[in-house]
Design a protein around this motif. Structure first.
Motif, mmCIF file in Angstrom:
data_model
loop_
_atom_site.group_PDB
_atom_site.id
_atom_site.type_symbol
_atom_site.label_atom_id
_atom_site.label_comp_id
_atom_site.label_asym_id
_atom_site.label_seq_id
_atom_site.Cartn_x
_atom_site.Cartn_y
_atom_site.Cartn_z
ATOM 1 N N ASN A 206 0.859 -1.188 0.000
ATOM 2 C CA ASN A 206 0.000 0.000 0.000
ATOM 3 C C ASN A 206 0.900 1.246 0.000
ATOM 4 O OD1 ASN A 206 -1.762 2.157 1.831
ATOM 5 N ND2 ASN A 206 -2.989 0.939 0.434
ATOM 6 N N ASP A 207 0.425 2.335 -0.594
ATOM 7 C CA ASP A 207 1.283 3.532 -0.661
ATOM 8 C C ASP A 207 1.675 4.048 0.729
ATOM 9 O OD1 ASP A 207 -1.326 4.380 -0.179
ATOM 10 O OD2 ASP A 207 -1.344 5.958 -1.694
ATOM 11 N N THR A 208 0.777 3.914 1.704
ATOM 12 C CA THR A 208 1.099 4.402 3.047
ATOM 13 C C THR A 208 2.260 3.604 3.653
ATOM 14 O OG1 THR A 208 -0.560 2.907 3.933
ATOM 15 C CG2 THR A 208 -1.242 5.179 3.608
ATOM 16 N N CYS A 265 -3.894 1.181 7.827
ATOM 17 C CA CYS A 265 -5.145 1.435 8.552
ATOM 18 C C CYS A 265 -6.375 1.492 7.646
ATOM 19 C CB CYS A 265 -5.065 2.755 9.306
ATOM 20 S SG CYS A 265 -3.713 2.845 10.468
ATOM 21 N N GLU A 266 -6.224 2.053 6.437
ATOM 22 C CA GLU A 266 -7.397 2.312 5.583
ATOM 23 C C GLU A 266 -8.399 3.158 6.358
ATOM 24 O OE1 GLU A 266 -8.029 1.934 2.406
ATOM 25 O OE2 GLU A 266 -6.153 0.900 1.988
ATOM 26 N N TYR A 267 -7.873 4.200 6.999
ATOM 27 C CA TYR A 267 -8.789 4.968 7.855
ATOM 28 C C TYR A 267 -9.598 6.027 7.111
ATOM 29 C CZ TYR A 267 -5.084 8.474 9.245
ATOM 30 O OH TYR A 267 -4.130 9.451 9.330
ATOM 31 N N TYR A 298 -14.673 9.620 6.055
ATOM 32 C CA TYR A 298 -13.623 10.562 6.482
ATOM 33 C C TYR A 298 -12.856 11.063 5.260
ATOM 34 C CZ TYR A 298 -9.167 11.791 8.913
ATOM 35 O OH TYR A 298 -8.030 12.405 9.385
ATOM 36 N N GLU A 299 -12.459 10.129 4.396
ATOM 37 C CA GLU A 299 -11.678 10.502 3.208
ATOM 38 C C GLU A 299 -12.415 11.535 2.360
ATOM 39 O OE1 GLU A 299 -8.860 7.894 0.932
ATOM 40 O OE2 GLU A 299 -10.700 7.460 -0.157
ATOM 41 N N LYS A 300 -13.729 11.388 2.276
ATOM 42 C CA LYS A 300 -14.498 12.304 1.429
ATOM 43 C C LYS A 300 -14.548 13.715 2.017
ATOM 44 C CE LYS A 300 -17.240 8.772 -0.904
ATOM 45 N NZ LYS A 300 -18.308 7.799 -0.725
#
Ligand code: GLC
Length: 470
Positions: A206-208, A265-267, A298-300
């Motif tokens: 994942n990029d993170t 996390c995919e938070y 949250y991302e939005k």
């Protein structure tokens, strides 16, 4: 940043601005409340497989030592670009050289089929290998002669080992058929094999996590790798003993309780259950018209991909409610996805009020054919600030929660992503919010937001090296 002169705006319009400001304000009390809930949800994600925040186990087993060496290929499929790199990790501590090419992912592909996607990735990889003369002499199908490749795929996947990843769901507006619920490594690998492209995928990243590892390669204080770009997410290293769900993760891997493992996390999915985030009707509209309503709440509200859209919706609302741009044809302004985040950063540049208004004027003219008055231009600049300031403050909640979760008071956080570099005000606002949430003494910056160069390529190469030398 220069302050826009609100006094030059008439009373009625100012009242509207105040209403929008109130809607988008997140005060210290709310920041703290959101962060508390965030910490709780991070814990929950480590415990349950079906939690709101997925807390995906990535099987990246350690930080780099700084002494990794070798040449690795990396493909990075982000939200906007496909980047292909060849990275040489050199023997000097933290040293590397990189060759990379970037291709824009065509918009139609985001709603196409998996086959189209993987064929395109294979085409570009082959172009890259030919262009940089990296194709090894043909050695049949033996794994040995194949070039090791790490695949950075920045979407949520369930992994039961590092060369595997079942796509949980597309994010960032993607809606490619035939990939959700499937192993993306197997899908890409099948195309590479069929086309006899001499590479072997050694890690799915994942990029993170790539950012975390690349940054830790140079800076031992790094505790979080985060992305603020098309999407918003973070990764950190967790001790296996603190991941209750690891025992039922379906992995055959042997790990001891004290060892570390990177958690993606995919938070961006935080608060999908709508408990704490102060959503406005504009946020609801964005969600309703997105490819996956109800997901990535949250991302939005935070990620750059949605900031332009928020401003566009606010301007449209003001056109309808108080007659902003009264004589203009707003048909183009009604079209979704027509305002990009870069436009907001331009309206927030460090230049004078006149420069900022000039930027706003050009954007409104070029993108929408609207000739705005000075009052309207001032208003646009203020609204761009309002949207970006909320994003930075909410971004800080995720970072503060991860610091609290790890029990660290001082550390460095790597922030990667197109948007971080472009928003001159972002770092300052996020730091101010962190100070409020974490009660830092005045003028102390206990969490440093830093940015690693070439994070995605170098991080992926390092992970390949760590895995191959395990
Ligand atoms: C989205 C993706 C996540 C990625 C982030 C930043 O949230 O789901 O995997 O890390 O965007 O690119």
């Amino acid at each position: 940043m220069t302050i826009i002169n609100e006094e030059a705006i008439s009373g009625r319009v100012r009242e509207e601005i105040t209403k929008i400001k109130d809607l988008f304000a997140v005060d210290t009390f709310s920041l703290k409340r959101i962060t508390d809930h965030f910490v709780h949800q991070l814990e929950d994600g480590l415990t349950r497989h079906d939690a709101e925040i997925p807390m995906n186990i990535t099987w990246v087993p350690s930080f780099p030592t700084g002494r990794e060496t070798g040449r690795y290929l990396a493909i990075d499929m982000g939200g906007t670009n496909l980047r292909i790199c060849s990275v040489e990790l050199t023997s000097e501590r933290g040293g590397y050289s990189i060759t990379q090419d970037k291709y824009i992912l065509p918009a139609r592909l985001k709603r196409g089929t998996g086959d189209e996607l993987w064929e395109l990735v294979a085409d570009k990889l082959l172009d890259f290998l030919r262009k940089h003369d990296l194709l090894p002499p043909a050695k049949g199908e033996e794994e040995e002669g194949k070039l090791p490749l790490a695949f950075t795929f920045s979407y949520p996947v369930t992994q039961n080992h590092i060369r595997h990843g079942v796509l949980q769901r597309w994010t960032k507006g993607f809606d490619i058929r035939g990939v959700e619920g499937e192993d993306v490594v197997a899908q890409l690998d099948a195309v590479l094999q069929r086309r006899h492209i001499p590479v072997r995928i050694v890690a799915l990243v994942n990029d993170t996590v790539g950012t975390l590892i690349a940054s830790a390669y140079k800076n031992p204080d790094i505790r979080v790798g985060s992305i603020f770009g098309t999407g918003c997410n973070a990764a950190y290293m967790e001790r296996c003993s603190r991941i209750p769900k690891i025992a039922s993760s379906g992995s055959q891997a042997q790990f001891d309780e004290d060892s570390l493992i990177a958690i993606n996390c995919e938070y961006g999915a935080f608060d999908n259950n709508r408990r704490v985030l102060p959503r406005t009707t504009f946020d609801e509209d964005i969600d309703a018209s997105s490819a996956r309503p109800g997901q990535q709440t949250y991302e939005k509200m935070v990620a750059a991909m949605y900031l332009g859209e928020l401003l566009r919706l606010i301007l449209l609302h003001l056109h309808e409610s108080i007659g902003l741009f009264p004589d203009a044809d707003v048909s183009r302004l009604r079209e979704g996805g027509t305002m990009d985040a870069v436009s907001l950063s331009k309206m927030e540049t460090d230049g004078s009020e006149a420069v900022r208004m000039e930027e706003a004027k050009r954007i409104l003219q070029d993108a929408y054919g609207i000739d705005a008055t000075d009052e309207e231009l001032r208003m646009c600049c203020i609204l761009a600030e309002v949207v970006c300031a909320r994003a930075a403050r909410l971004y800080a909640c995720g970072i503060a929660a991860l610091c609290r979760k790890q029990g660290v008071e001082e550390c460095a956080v790597d922030v990667d992503g197109s948007a971080f570099e472009k928003y001159s005000q972002f770092r300052k606002r996020a730091i101010a919010a962190l100070a409020e949430i974490l009660d830092w003494p005045e003028n102390e910056e206990r969490v440093k937001l830093v940015s690693a160069e070439d994070g995605s390529g170098v991080g992926a190469a390092l992970i390949a090296a760590i895995i191959l030398n395990q």
